[in-house]
Design a protein around this motif. Structure first.
Motif, PDB file in Angstrom:
ATOM      1  N   ALA A 160       0.842  -1.204   0.000  1.00 29.38           N
ATOM      2  CA  ALA A 160       0.000   0.000   0.000  1.00 29.38           C
ATOM      3  C   ALA A 160       0.878   1.256   0.000  1.00 29.38           C
ATOM      4  N   LEU A 161       0.393   2.295  -0.664  1.00 29.64           N
ATOM      5  CA  LEU A 161       1.134   3.554  -0.741  1.00 29.64           C
ATOM      6  C   LEU A 161       0.602   4.534   0.296  1.00 29.64           C
ATOM      7  N   ILE A 162       1.479   5.090   1.103  1.00 32.11           N
ATOM      8  CA  ILE A 162       1.126   6.169   2.022  1.00 32.11           C
ATOM      9  C   ILE A 162       1.513   7.461   1.318  1.00 32.11           C
ATOM     10  N   VAL A 163       0.535   8.322   1.108  1.00 32.73           N
ATOM     11  CA  VAL A 163       0.702   9.468   0.213  1.00 32.73           C
ATOM     12  C   VAL A 163       0.430  10.780   0.936  1.00 32.73           C
ATOM     13  N   SER A 164       1.272  11.777   0.678  1.00 30.26           N
ATOM     14  CA  SER A 164       1.041  13.136   1.187  1.00 30.26           C
ATOM     15  C   SER A 164       0.377  13.945   0.076  1.00 30.26           C
ATOM     16  N   LEU A 165      -0.850  14.367   0.325  1.00 31.90           N
ATOM     17  CA  LEU A 165      -1.612  15.136  -0.658  1.00 31.90           C
ATOM     18  C   LEU A 165      -1.535  16.616  -0.349  1.00 31.90           C
ATOM     19  N   GLU A 166      -1.381  17.425  -1.375  1.00 27.73           N
ATOM     20  CA  GLU A 166      -1.414  18.876  -1.189  1.00 27.73           C
ATOM     21  C   GLU A 166      -2.713  19.385  -1.789  1.00 27.73           C
ATOM     22  N   ILE A 167      -3.590  19.863  -0.929  1.00 23.94           N
ATOM     23  CA  ILE A 167      -4.923  20.298  -1.343  1.00 23.94           C
ATOM     24  C   ILE A 167      -5.050  21.805  -1.177  1.00 23.94           C
ATOM     25  N   ALA A 168      -5.518  22.478  -2.231  1.00 27.48           N
ATOM     26  CA  ALA A 168      -5.780  23.913  -2.142  1.00 27.48           C
ATOM     27  C   ALA A 168      -7.157  24.106  -1.523  1.00 27.48           C
ATOM     28  N   ASP A 169      -7.214  24.755  -0.378  1.00 30.49           N
ATOM     29  CA  ASP A 169      -8.470  24.984   0.339  1.00 30.49           C
ATOM     30  C   ASP A 169      -8.671  26.480   0.494  1.00 30.49           C
ATOM     31  N   TYR A 170      -9.396  27.055  -0.453  1.00 28.90           N
ATOM     32  CA  TYR A 170      -9.631  28.497  -0.491  1.00 28.90           C
ATOM     33  C   TYR A 170      -8.296  29.248  -0.517  1.00 28.90           C
ATOM     34  N   TYR A 171      -7.928  29.909   0.584  1.00 29.64           N
ATOM     35  CA  TYR A 171      -6.737  30.753   0.571  1.00 29.64           C
ATOM     36  C   TYR A 171      -5.522  30.082   1.208  1.00 29.64           C
ATOM     37  N   ARG A 172      -5.621  28.784   1.470  1.00 29.42           N
ATOM     38  CA  ARG A 172      -4.486  28.116   2.087  1.00 29.42           C
ATOM     39  C   ARG A 172      -4.304  26.744   1.460  1.00 29.42           C
ATOM     40  N   ARG A 173      -3.169  26.150   1.740  1.00 30.76           N
ATOM     41  CA  ARG A 173      -2.902  24.800   1.244  1.00 30.76           C
ATOM     42  C   ARG A 173      -2.784  23.849   2.426  1.00 30.76           C
ATOM     43  N   MET A 174      -3.421  22.687   2.292  1.00 32.04           N
ATOM     44  CA  MET A 174      -3.380  21.691   3.350  1.00 32.04           C
ATOM     45  C   MET A 174      -2.586  20.486   2.876  1.00 32.04           C
ATOM     46  N   ILE A 175      -1.825  19.899   3.773  1.00 29.13           N
ATOM     47  CA  ILE A 175      -1.129  18.656   3.499  1.00 29.13           C
ATOM     48  C   ILE A 175      -1.868  17.551   4.243  1.00 29.13           C
ATOM     49  N   LEU A 176      -2.443  16.622   3.499  1.00 30.50           N
ATOM     50  CA  LEU A 176      -3.232  15.555   4.086  1.00 30.50           C
ATOM     51  C   LEU A 176      -2.611  14.202   3.768  1.00 30.50           C
ATOM     52  N   GLY A 177      -2.846  13.244   4.636  1.00 33.12           N
ATOM     53  CA  GLY A 177      -2.337  11.900   4.407  1.00 33.12           C
ATOM     54  C   GLY A 177      -3.399  11.009   3.795  1.00 33.12           C
ATOM     55  N   GLY A 178      -3.017  10.230   2.784  1.00 29.57           N
ATOM     56  CA  GLY A 178      -3.939   9.300   2.147  1.00 29.57           C
ATOM     57  C   GLY A 178      -3.278   7.949   1.968  1.00 29.57           C
ATOM     58  N   VAL A 179      -4.105   6.941   1.662  1.00 27.33           N
ATOM     59  CA  VAL A 179      -3.560   5.603   1.420  1.00 27.33           C
ATOM     60  C   VAL A 179      -4.146   5.042   0.139  1.00 27.33           C
ATOM     61  N   CYS A 180      -3.277   4.431  -0.666  1.00 26.81           N
ATOM     62  CA  CYS A 180      -3.703   3.787  -1.907  1.00 26.81           C
ATOM     63  C   CYS A 180      -3.373   2.298  -1.795  1.00 26.81           C
ATOM     64  N   PRO A 181      -4.392   1.456  -1.486  1.00 26.86           N
ATOM     65  CA  PRO A 181      -4.150   0.017  -1.354  1.00 26.86           C
ATOM     66  C   PRO A 181      -3.721  -0.600  -2.686  1.00 26.86           C
ATOM     67  N   VAL A 182      -3.134  -1.769  -2.613  1.00 19.05           N
ATOM     68  CA  VAL A 182      -2.652  -2.454  -3.818  1.00 19.05           C
ATOM     69  C   VAL A 182      -3.789  -2.675  -4.813  1.00 19.05           C
ATOM     70  N   ARG A 183      -4.992  -2.990  -4.327  1.00 22.54           N
ATOM     71  CA  ARG A 183      -6.104  -3.278  -5.239  1.00 22.54           C
ATOM     72  C   ARG A 183      -6.509  -2.074  -6.081  1.00 22.54           C
ATOM     73  N   PHE A 184      -6.110  -0.880  -5.657  1.00 21.71           N
ATOM     74  CA  PHE A 184      -6.409   0.329  -6.422  1.00 21.71           C
ATOM     75  C   PHE A 184      -5.189   0.846  -7.188  1.00 21.71           C
ATOM     76  N   GLN A 185      -4.202  -0.005  -7.364  1.00 23.20           N
ATOM     77  CA  GLN A 185      -3.017   0.325  -8.154  1.00 23.20           C
ATOM     78  C   GLN A 185      -3.047  -0.474  -9.454  1.00 23.20           C
ATOM     79  N   PRO A 186      -2.798   0.164 -10.610  1.00 20.25           N
ATOM     80  CA  PRO A 186      -2.774  -0.571 -11.875  1.00 20.25           C
ATOM     81  C   PRO A 186      -1.697  -1.652 -11.849  1.00 20.25           C
ATOM     82  N   LEU A 187      -1.973  -2.771 -12.524  1.00 17.83           N
ATOM     83  CA  LEU A 187      -1.040  -3.895 -12.521  1.00 17.83           C
ATOM     84  C   LEU A 187       0.353  -3.496 -12.999  1.00 17.83           C
TER      85      LEU A 187
END
Length: 200
Positions: free
Chosen positions: A73-100
Motif C-alpha cells: 500500500a502507498l502512504i501518500v502526502s496530498l497537497e490540497i488547495a483549500d480556499y486561501y491556504r494549502r493543506m497537506i493531508l495523508g492518504g492511502v492507496c491500497p494495492v487493489r487500487f493500483q494498476p497492474l
C-alpha cells in the motif's frame, strides 16, 4: 482543559446546579475524567474534519509517495488547495487500487495523480482517532477528471477504462493534443478520444 475544565451537576427536579472543583476529586478519578474529556475532544475533531473534507471525494489531487507498506500500500502526502491556504493531508492507496503495470514500481518521493475515493473517520481501539482518505489510480473517473482539469473543458466522460492499457473518452469539443498526451503519460495508457456531437 487543564486550567479551564468545569464540572457542573444538574440535579433532577428544580434543584440548583452544583459546581464541583477538580480538587475535590481524588487523583485516580481526576486522571480518568481528564482522559475521557481528551478522547471526546479527539472524537469530535476527527468527525468535524471528516465532515469538512468529504467534499474532496470524487476529485483528483497530486500526491507524493512518502512510504510503501509491507503489503504494497502507498502512504501518500496530498497537497490540497483549500480556499486561501494549502493543506497537506495523508492518504492511502491500497494495492487493489493500483494498476497492474505500476505495482512494485513506485518509488518514495515520486509524485502521482490520485483519485479521492472516500474520506471517512477511522476507529482505533473503539474510538475515532483520525480521518482516512482512500486513494485510487485505477478509477474509471481519473482520466476524464485529469483531462477536464488540464484542458478547462467540462463534460468530458470516460466510457471504459482498462488501467495501463487504454481509456475510451468522449468530449463535447476538441481537446488539445498536448493535454491528451500528458494525461496518457501520467496514467501510462493510451487515450481513445472522440468528439461527441451535440444533439439538436
Amino acid at each position: 482543559i487543564d486550567a479551564q475544565l468545569e464540572i457542573v451537576v444538574y440535579p433532577g427536579g428544580n434543584g440548583e446546579p452544583i459546581r464541583i472543583s477538580l480538587n475535590d476529586i481524588n487523583g485516580k478519578l481526576r486522571r480518568h475524567l481528564l482522559h475521557q474529556v481528551e478522547l471526546e475532544l479527539q472524537r469530535r475533531r476527527t468527525l468535524n474534519e471528516a465532515d469538512r473534507l468529504k467534499e474532496l471525494r470524487g476529485y483528483s489531487a497530486p500526491g507524493e509517495i512518502s512510504r510503501i507498506t509491507e503489503d504494497g500500500a502507498l502512504i501518500v502526502s496530498l497537497e490540497i488547495a483549500d480556499y486561501y491556504r494549502r493543506m497537506i493531508l495523508g492518504g492511502v492507496c491500497p494495492v487493489r487500487f493500483q494498476p497492474l503495470h505500476e505495482r512494485g514500481r513506485y518509488t518514495i518521493g515520486s509524485v502521482k495523480e490520485f483519485y479521492i475515493s472516500s474520506v471517512v473517520p477511522v476507529m482505533v481501539n473503539k474510538r475515532y482517532s483520525r480521518v482516512r482518505i482512500l486513494l485510487s489510480r485505477t478509477s474509471k473517473e481519473l482520466p476524464s477528471i485529469l483531462l477536464q482539469e488540464r484542458s478547462r473543458i467540462s463534460g468530458i466522460q470516460c466510457l471504459k477504462r482498462i488501467p495501463g492499457a487504454y481509456s475510451t473518452i468522449v468530449t463535447p469539443k476538441r481537446i488539445p493534443k498536448d493535454v491528451i498526451n500528458s494525461v496518457g503519460k501520467e496514467l501510462g495508457e493510451h487515450l481513445h478520444v472522440s468528439i461527441q456531437e451535440a444533439h439538436r
